[in-house]
Design a protein around this motif. Structure first.
Motif, PDB file in Angstrom:
ATOM      1  N   LEU A  51       5.776  13.537  11.246  1.00  0.00           N
ATOM      2  CA  LEU A  51       6.779  14.599  11.068  1.00  0.00           C
ATOM      3  C   LEU A  51       8.032  14.184  11.826  1.00  0.00           C
ATOM      4  N   ILE A  52       9.196  14.516  11.259  1.00  0.00           N
ATOM      5  CA  ILE A  52      10.463  14.174  11.897  1.00  0.00           C
ATOM      6  C   ILE A  52      11.339  15.427  11.924  1.00  0.00           C
ATOM      7  N   SER A  53      12.123  15.577  12.961  1.00  0.00           N
ATOM      8  CA  SER A  53      13.022  16.729  13.047  1.00  0.00           C
ATOM      9  C   SER A  53      14.158  16.573  12.037  1.00  0.00           C
ATOM     10  N   LEU A  54      14.828  17.682  11.725  1.00  0.00           N
ATOM     11  CA  LEU A  54      15.917  17.644  10.747  1.00  0.00           C
ATOM     12  C   LEU A  54      17.033  16.704  11.180  1.00  0.00           C
ATOM     13  N   SER A  55      17.248  16.594  12.485  1.00  0.00           N
ATOM     14  CA  SER A  55      18.305  15.714  13.006  1.00  0.00           C
ATOM     15  C   SER A  55      17.902  14.248  12.994  1.00  0.00           C
ATOM     16  N   GLY A  56      16.606  13.982  12.861  1.00  0.00           N
ATOM     17  CA  GLY A  56      16.099  12.617  12.925  1.00  0.00           C
ATOM     18  C   GLY A  56      15.825  12.127  14.334  1.00  0.00           C
ATOM     19  N   GLU A  57      16.132  12.949  15.326  1.00  0.00           N
ATOM     20  CA  GLU A  57      15.994  12.496  16.719  1.00  0.00           C
ATOM     21  C   GLU A  57      14.552  12.538  17.213  1.00  0.00           C
ATOM     22  N   GLU A  58      13.803  13.561  16.792  1.00  0.00           N
ATOM     23  CA  GLU A  58      12.406  13.679  17.226  1.00  0.00           C
ATOM     24  C   GLU A  58      11.483  13.211  16.111  1.00  0.00           C
ATOM     25  N   TYR A  59      10.514  12.403  16.488  1.00  0.00           N
ATOM     26  CA  TYR A  59       9.670  11.744  15.490  1.00  0.00           C
ATOM     27  C   TYR A  59       8.263  11.608  16.070  1.00  0.00           C
TER      28      TYR A  59
ATOM     29  N   ILE B  87       8.421  20.676  16.736  1.00  0.00           N
ATOM     30  CA  ILE B  87       9.381  20.311  15.686  1.00  0.00           C
ATOM     31  C   ILE B  87       9.369  21.368  14.579  1.00  0.00           C
ATOM     32  N   LEU B  88       8.175  21.786  14.165  1.00  0.00           N
ATOM     33  CA  LEU B  88       8.070  22.807  13.117  1.00  0.00           C
ATOM     34  C   LEU B  88       8.716  24.117  13.557  1.00  0.00           C
ATOM     35  N   ALA B  89       8.480  24.508  14.810  1.00  0.00           N
ATOM     36  CA  ALA B  89       9.072  25.747  15.326  1.00  0.00           C
ATOM     37  C   ALA B  89      10.596  25.659  15.310  1.00  0.00           C
ATOM     38  N   SER B  90      11.120  24.493  15.678  1.00  0.00           N
ATOM     39  CA  SER B  90      12.563  24.287  15.682  1.00  0.00           C
ATOM     40  C   SER B  90      13.135  24.360  14.265  1.00  0.00           C
ATOM     41  N   ILE B  91      12.431  23.765  13.308  1.00  0.00           N
ATOM     42  CA  ILE B  91      12.891  23.797  11.920  1.00  0.00           C
ATOM     43  C   ILE B  91      12.918  25.237  11.396  1.00  0.00           C
TER      44      ILE B  91
END
Length: 313
Positions: free
Chosen positions: A263-271, A302-306
Motif C-alpha cells: 500500500l502507498i499513500s496518496l502523496s507517494g511518500e509512505e510505502y 495510511i488507510l486512515a489518512s486516505i
C-alpha cells in the motif's frame, strides 16, 4: 453444439468486446454457442468525475451483475482488476483466463518521450499509478484521464497529456504496442490485483454441469491460484480499486505461490510492502497473511489518512 446460446454480458468498449469475443471463441471451440450482450456501466457513463468520487466499488460490473440476477445473461465478462474484492453471495467467479503480461506501460505519440524529464504531464485514472509516479518520478505531473482506451488516445493525440500510463494488456490487445515508450518494472510499479487477466462471473444458481463445462473451457489453473491469493489480499485490506494498494502473485519453479503486496499513500511518500511464499493450496491464507502484515506495519495509518483526506471519516 447446444441449441441455447450462452449469453455473455460485457461492457461496450472495444477492449471489453475484444475480451468477450476471446471468451466466446474459447467456448465455441468447446462446443458451446454464445451470444454477446453489450451494455453500459456507470463507470462508462460518468466520465467527468474520478472513480473515487463516483464510488469505485462495482462501477464497471454492477449492471452486468444485475443482468445475471435477472437471468438475462449467463456470464459476465470483466477485466479481473475491475471486480470488487467481495462478491454478493448469489454470484461467483467461475473462471480466470490465462494472464497477459502484468506490467504498466507508458505510451506516447512522442517517439523520444522521456519519463524522467521534468514537468511532463502523464494521464491516468488510477490512484495507485498516481501515487507510484509521485514516488518514483517526482518531477512528473499527473492528470485525470477517464474514458475508454480510444477516448484517452484521442485526448493524448490532442495534446492534453504528454503520455498515458496504462496496463500493457489493454494496449497490446488493442494493437497499440508501437506507442509503448516505457515498460514500468513490476517490482516497483506492482500491478493492482488481477491486472492482465479476464474474469468470468456467473450466478451461483447456474446449472452445475454447464458451469463445469464453462470452467473446463476457460479457466487457467495457475492464473486462478495467483488471483485467489491476490483477491484475498485485497479483501483483507478492505480497499477495492479506490485505494493505492497493489499485489502480484507468481508461481515459483517448485510450484509454490510468491505474493508481493502493499500500500502507498496518496502523496507517494509512505510505502509499506511485504513478500511471502506459501504452498499454492494455501493461496487465500497467503493473501490474508500479507495483507495483515501490511496493515500492521503502517498500512492502517495510511488507510486512515486516505479516508480523512477524502472526507470519509
Amino acid at each position: 453444439m447446444s441449441e441455447t446460446p450462452i449469453r455473455l454480458a460485457t461492457r461496450a468498449s472495444r477492449l471489453a468486446l475484444w475480451q468477450t469475443e476471446h471468451v466466446a471463441s474459447l467456448l465455441n471451440q468447446a462446443g458451446l454457442p454464445t451470444e454477446i450482450v453489450p451494455m453500459q456501466t456507470i463507470g462508462d457513463k460518468v466520465l467527468d468525475r474520478s472513480l473515487t468520487k463516483i464510488g469505485a466499488k462495482g462501477v464497471f460490473t454492477e449492471e452486468l451483475e444485475e443482468s445475471l440476477r435477472r437471468n438475462e445473461t449467463h456470464l459476465a465478462i470483466h477485466s479481473a482488476k475491475d471486480v470488487q474484492s467481495s462478491l454478493p453471495p448469489d454470484l461467483e467467479l467461475v473462471a480466470f483466463l490465462e494472464r497477459e503480461q502484468v506490467n504498466d506501460v507508458v505510451i506516447s505519440f512522442q517517439k523520444d518521450f522521456d519519463i524522467t524529464k521534468a514537468g511532463i504531464l502523464l494521464g491516468t485514472s488510477s490512484t495507485r499509478r498516481k501515487a507510484l509516479l509521485r514516488r518514483f518520478y517526482p518531477l512528473a505531473n499527473t492528470a485525470e484521464a477517464r474514458g475508454n482506451l480510444q477516448t484517452r488516445l484521442r485526448k493524448l493525440e490532442e495534446g492534453q497529456y504528454d503520455a498515458l500510463v496504462l496496463a500493457y494488456a489493454g494496449v497490446h490487445r488493442m494493437g497499440y504496442d508501437s506507442l509503448i515508450r516505457h515498460v514500468l518494472p513490476s517490482n516497483k510499479f506492482v500491478p493492482p490485483v488481477g491486472q492482465g487477466s479476464i474474469a468470468v462471473e456467473c450466478s451461483r444458481f447456474l446449472d452445475s454441469d454447464l458451469k463445469e463445462r464453462i470452467k473446463a473451457a476457460l479457466d487457467h489453473p495457475d492464473t486462478h491460484r495467483c488471483l485467489l491469493a491476490e483477491r484475498a489480499f485485497l479483501r483483507t485490506m478492505e480497499g477495492g480499486c479506490s485505494i493505492p494498494s497493489f499485489a502480484l502473485a507468481t508461481l515459483t519453479e517448485a510450484g509454490d505461490l510468491h505474493l508481493h503486496g502493499g500500500l502507498i499513500s496518496l502523496s507517494g511518500e509512505e510505502y509499506v510492502d511485504f513478500t511471502q511464499t506459501a504452498p499454492a493450496a494455501q493461496a487465500e491464507g497467503l493473501g490474508m497473511a500479507v495483507a495483515d502484515y501490511v496493515l500492521g506495519h503502517g498500512g492502517e495509518a495510511i488507510l486512515a489518512s486516505i479516508r480523512e483526506q477524502r472526507g470519509e471519516l
